[in-house]
Scaffold this active site. Structure first.
Site, PDB file in Angstrom:
ATOM      1  N   THR A  82       0.827  -1.193   0.000  1.00 33.69           N
ATOM      2  CA  THR A  82       0.000   0.000   0.000  1.00 33.69           C
ATOM      3  C   THR A  82       0.871   1.256   0.000  1.00 33.69           C
ATOM      4  O   THR A  82       1.810   1.378   0.790  1.00 33.69           O
ATOM      5  CB  THR A  82      -0.937   0.015   1.209  1.00 33.69           C
ATOM      6  OG1 THR A  82      -1.816  -1.114   1.130  1.00 33.69           O
ATOM      7  CG2 THR A  82      -1.761   1.269   1.295  1.00 33.69           C
ATOM      8  N   ASN A 107       1.252  -9.375  10.986  1.00 33.91           N
ATOM      9  CA  ASN A 107       1.986  -8.140  10.705  1.00 33.91           C
ATOM     10  C   ASN A 107       1.253  -6.942  11.295  1.00 33.91           C
ATOM     11  O   ASN A 107       0.034  -6.916  11.377  1.00 33.91           O
ATOM     12  CB  ASN A 107       2.193  -7.962   9.187  1.00 33.91           C
ATOM     13  CG  ASN A 107       1.102  -7.148   8.536  1.00 33.91           C
ATOM     14  OD1 ASN A 107       1.134  -5.916   8.543  1.00 33.91           O
ATOM     15  ND2 ASN A 107       0.111  -7.829   7.962  1.00 33.91           N
ATOM     16  N   ARG A 108       2.037  -5.986  11.716  1.00 36.15           N
ATOM     17  CA  ARG A 108       1.511  -4.673  12.116  1.00 36.15           C
ATOM     18  C   ARG A 108       2.424  -3.597  11.502  1.00 36.15           C
ATOM     19  O   ARG A 108       2.919  -2.701  12.181  1.00 36.15           O
ATOM     20  CB  ARG A 108       1.419  -4.549  13.632  1.00 36.15           C
ATOM     21  CG  ARG A 108       2.669  -4.905  14.421  1.00 36.15           C
ATOM     22  CD  ARG A 108       2.474  -4.580  15.906  1.00 36.15           C
ATOM     23  NE  ARG A 108       3.662  -4.875  16.694  1.00 36.15           N
ATOM     24  CZ  ARG A 108       3.850  -6.003  17.371  1.00 36.15           C
ATOM     25  NH1 ARG A 108       2.927  -6.964  17.359  1.00 36.15           N
ATOM     26  NH2 ARG A 108       4.961  -6.167  18.073  1.00 36.15           N
ATOM     27  N   PHE A 111       1.580   0.473   6.989  1.00 36.62           N
ATOM     28  CA  PHE A 111       1.738   1.191   5.711  1.00 36.62           C
ATOM     29  C   PHE A 111       3.121   1.849   5.601  1.00 36.62           C
ATOM     30  O   PHE A 111       3.244   3.017   5.206  1.00 36.62           O
ATOM     31  CB  PHE A 111       0.647   2.260   5.540  1.00 36.62           C
ATOM     32  CG  PHE A 111      -0.720   1.731   5.242  1.00 36.62           C
ATOM     33  CD1 PHE A 111      -0.957   0.394   5.000  1.00 36.62           C
ATOM     34  CD2 PHE A 111      -1.810   2.611   5.209  1.00 36.62           C
ATOM     35  CE1 PHE A 111      -2.245  -0.075   4.732  1.00 36.62           C
ATOM     36  CE2 PHE A 111      -3.094   2.153   4.940  1.00 36.62           C
ATOM     37  CZ  PHE A 111      -3.311   0.821   4.708  1.00 36.62           C
ATOM     38  N   SER A 176      -6.970  -2.465   6.418  1.00 37.29           N
ATOM     39  CA  SER A 176      -5.816  -2.812   7.240  1.00 37.29           C
ATOM     40  C   SER A 176      -6.133  -2.520   8.703  1.00 37.29           C
ATOM     41  O   SER A 176      -6.636  -1.442   9.031  1.00 37.29           O
ATOM     42  CB  SER A 176      -4.585  -1.999   6.821  1.00 37.29           C
ATOM     43  OG  SER A 176      -3.541  -2.160   7.763  1.00 37.29           O
ATOM     44  N   ASN A 178      -3.899  -2.037  10.945  1.00 39.41           N
ATOM     45  CA  ASN A 178      -2.686  -1.503  11.552  1.00 39.41           C
ATOM     46  C   ASN A 178      -2.558   0.014  11.476  1.00 39.41           C
ATOM     47  O   ASN A 178      -1.541   0.569  11.902  1.00 39.41           O
ATOM     48  CB  ASN A 178      -1.466  -2.162  10.913  1.00 39.41           C
ATOM     49  CG  ASN A 178      -1.488  -3.667  11.092  1.00 39.41           C
ATOM     50  OD1 ASN A 178      -1.749  -4.160  12.180  1.00 39.41           O
ATOM     51  ND2 ASN A 178      -1.255  -4.398  10.005  1.00 39.41           N
ATOM     52  N   THR A 179      -3.566   0.694  10.928  1.00 36.71           N
ATOM     53  CA  THR A 179      -3.647   2.151  10.973  1.00 36.71           C
ATOM     54  C   THR A 179      -4.883   2.486  11.787  1.00 36.71           C
ATOM     55  O   THR A 179      -6.006   2.180  11.354  1.00 36.71           O
ATOM     56  CB  THR A 179      -3.746   2.754   9.567  1.00 36.71           C
ATOM     57  OG1 THR A 179      -2.558   2.442   8.836  1.00 36.71           O
ATOM     58  CG2 THR A 179      -3.905   4.269   9.632  1.00 36.71           C
ATOM     59  N   LYS A 212     -10.734  -3.124  -1.203  1.00 35.94           N
ATOM     60  CA  LYS A 212     -10.233  -4.233  -0.386  1.00 35.94           C
ATOM     61  C   LYS A 212     -10.841  -4.170   1.006  1.00 35.94           C
ATOM     62  O   LYS A 212     -10.752  -3.151   1.688  1.00 35.94           O
ATOM     63  CB  LYS A 212      -8.709  -4.198  -0.293  1.00 35.94           C
ATOM     64  CG  LYS A 212      -8.133  -5.437   0.389  1.00 35.94           C
ATOM     65  CD  LYS A 212      -6.641  -5.562   0.175  1.00 35.94           C
ATOM     66  CE  LYS A 212      -6.106  -6.877   0.724  1.00 35.94           C
ATOM     67  NZ  LYS A 212      -4.676  -7.079   0.423  1.00 35.94           N
ATOM     68  N   SER A 240     -10.412 -11.349   1.251  1.00 33.53           N
ATOM     69  CA  SER A 240     -10.393 -10.282   2.213  1.00 33.53           C
ATOM     70  C   SER A 240      -8.962  -9.992   2.647  1.00 33.53           C
ATOM     71  O   SER A 240      -8.034 -10.716   2.300  1.00 33.53           O
ATOM     72  CB  SER A 240     -11.216 -10.676   3.427  1.00 33.53           C
ATOM     73  OG  SER A 240     -10.590 -11.795   4.062  1.00 33.53           O
ATOM     74  N   ASN A 241      -8.835  -8.953   3.465  1.00 34.12           N
ATOM     75  CA  ASN A 241      -7.573  -8.575   4.081  1.00 34.12           C
ATOM     76  C   ASN A 241      -7.295  -9.485   5.285  1.00 34.12           C
ATOM     77  O   ASN A 241      -7.984 -10.475   5.495  1.00 34.12           O
ATOM     78  CB  ASN A 241      -7.636  -7.101   4.501  1.00 34.12           C
ATOM     79  CG  ASN A 241      -6.283  -6.418   4.480  1.00 34.12           C
ATOM     80  OD1 ASN A 241      -5.258  -7.014   4.779  1.00 34.12           O
ATOM     81  ND2 ASN A 241      -6.274  -5.142   4.128  1.00 34.12           N
ATOM     82  N   THR A 242      -6.310  -9.116   6.096  1.00 28.04           N
ATOM     83  CA  THR A 242      -5.984  -9.891   7.297  1.00 28.04           C
ATOM     84  C   THR A 242      -7.090  -9.758   8.346  1.00 28.04           C
ATOM     85  O   THR A 242      -7.925  -8.855   8.280  1.00 28.04           O
ATOM     86  CB  THR A 242      -4.659  -9.404   7.901  1.00 28.04           C
ATOM     87  OG1 THR A 242      -4.781  -8.017   8.239  1.00 28.04           O
ATOM     88  CG2 THR A 242      -3.519  -9.594   6.925  1.00 28.04           C
TER      89      THR A 242
END
Length: 350
Positions: A82, A107-108, A111, A176, A178-179, A212, A240-242
């Site tokens: 991304t 994962n974290r 971006f 995501s 992670n944001t 996504k 899908s995403n995580t």
């Protein structure tokens, strides 16, 4: 025994993010390439002719450094990013963890990337327009928002506007974990405002735009997302995403925060795909991701309504020959069941 199986213990002895960086550098030593159209596996989605349905998901080639080499490995398409408008370092390290016993990854990353301008410069080397260079095939660009942005919708619009001239398709990543606060853009009102801005930024002649999404959604949320996506003329949904959920896991790193991907995500992602297909009724193409690691997995997603599939985490465990192997296995399954083309099998279980 493959060459990768011999090399993997040495890679796994390294920190996961360092090993990934070395992999990117090694790929740069290869000449770029492009997959050959397969008459059984080739499929047209959102106006694009994909030579085969197996794509590499965003997150591997974050800065558009090795997309040509990825296509050389047999992937039908590659998605970079991304990417955010401004470069950002991402979250503190360590932030990438292998769950070897579970064939999974957490994962974290947050971006981490060099920003739109750096990636665009690399993508401009493909030629005067998307897919026109003999060096590369289909390359999508995944865009996001900076963590500290005062206007995240404006960040997405900028990403679409800046990358449209060099992308075969664009992906709007609002899933995501992670944001902080990013997934709130999947709420109906926020999503409508976002996709209105994205559509305006793309314009009438821009490339297709995919959306996504997360697997951690309730039925009512899925129905709202599908309605808004169709109304705002999105071209496909990536499901899908995580996941932020934690199914039964056996690795010590399972306690780490971040998005879980890989084999444990497989049933959740397949269920999400089926729910999106039921909600959409086939009115918008679906691209499946999450836990895909062999031809049987890809075939199950195709029969459940996906037109394309994406993978990433399985590469960590299976190595660079994975895309070609999945394509071989998928083609054999299609022929076994009497399908002349991949398109004939899309949604066959419905």
């Amino acid at each position: 025994m493959t060459a990768y199986s011999l090399l993997r213990p040495a890679l796994f002895a390294l920190d996961a993010e360092r090993a990934h960086g070395l992999t990117i550098q090694a790929l740069k030593l290869l000449p770029p390439g492009r997959p050959v159209w397969d008459p059984v596996l080739g499929i047209r989605v959102a106006g694009i002719d994909f030579p085969n349905p197996v794509g590499l998901a965003a997150g591997f080639d974050k800065n558009a450094e090795v997309f040509g080499q990825i296509l050389r490995l047999g992937f039908g398409f590659a998605e970079v990013g991304t990417l955010t408008p401004l470069p950002q370092a991402g979250n503190p390290k360590p932030r990438l963890f292998r769950l070897v016993k579970d064939r999974a990854v957490i994962n974290r990353m947050g971006f981490n990337n060099e920003g739109l301008a750096a990636a665009r410069k690399r993508l401009e080397g493909r030629g005067p327009g998307p897919s026109t260079s003999p060096r590369t095939g289909i390359v999508g660009v995944n865009v996001g928002a900076n963590k500290d942005s005062a206007d995240r919708i404006a960040d997405y619009a900028k990403g679409v506007r800046e990358m449209a001239p060099v992308a075969d398709y664009l992906t709007v990543n609002i899933s995501s974990p992670n944001t902080p606060g990013l997934r709130a853009l999947q709420d109906k009102g926020a999503l409508d405002a976002l996709l209105a801005a994205v559509g305006e930024a793309r314009g009438e002649s821009g490339p297709p735009v995919f959306l996504k999404l997360a697997p951690d959604l309730e039925p009512g949320e899925i129905e709202d997302i599908v309605a808004v996506a169709i109304d705002r003329r999105m071209d496909a949904l990536i499901v899908s995403n995580t996941t932020i959920s934690r199914p039964c896991l056996y690795s010590l790193a399972a306690r780490e925060q971040g998005g879980l991907s890989g084999a444990p995500l497989k049933p959740l992602a397949l269920d999400a795909l089926r729910r999106f297909r039921a909600a959409s009724g086939g009115a918008i193409p679906l691209i499946a991701a999450g836990g895909i690691e062999n031809g049987a997995d890809a075939y199950a997603r195709i029969r459940a309504g996906a037109s394309l599939v994406q993978l990433y985490s399985a590469l960590v465990y299976e190595g660079p020959g994975l895309a070609r192997r999945i394509n071989r296995e998928l083609k054999a399954l299609l022929i076994r069941d009497g399908f002349a083309t991949l398109a004939d099998a899309v949604g066959a279980d419905l």
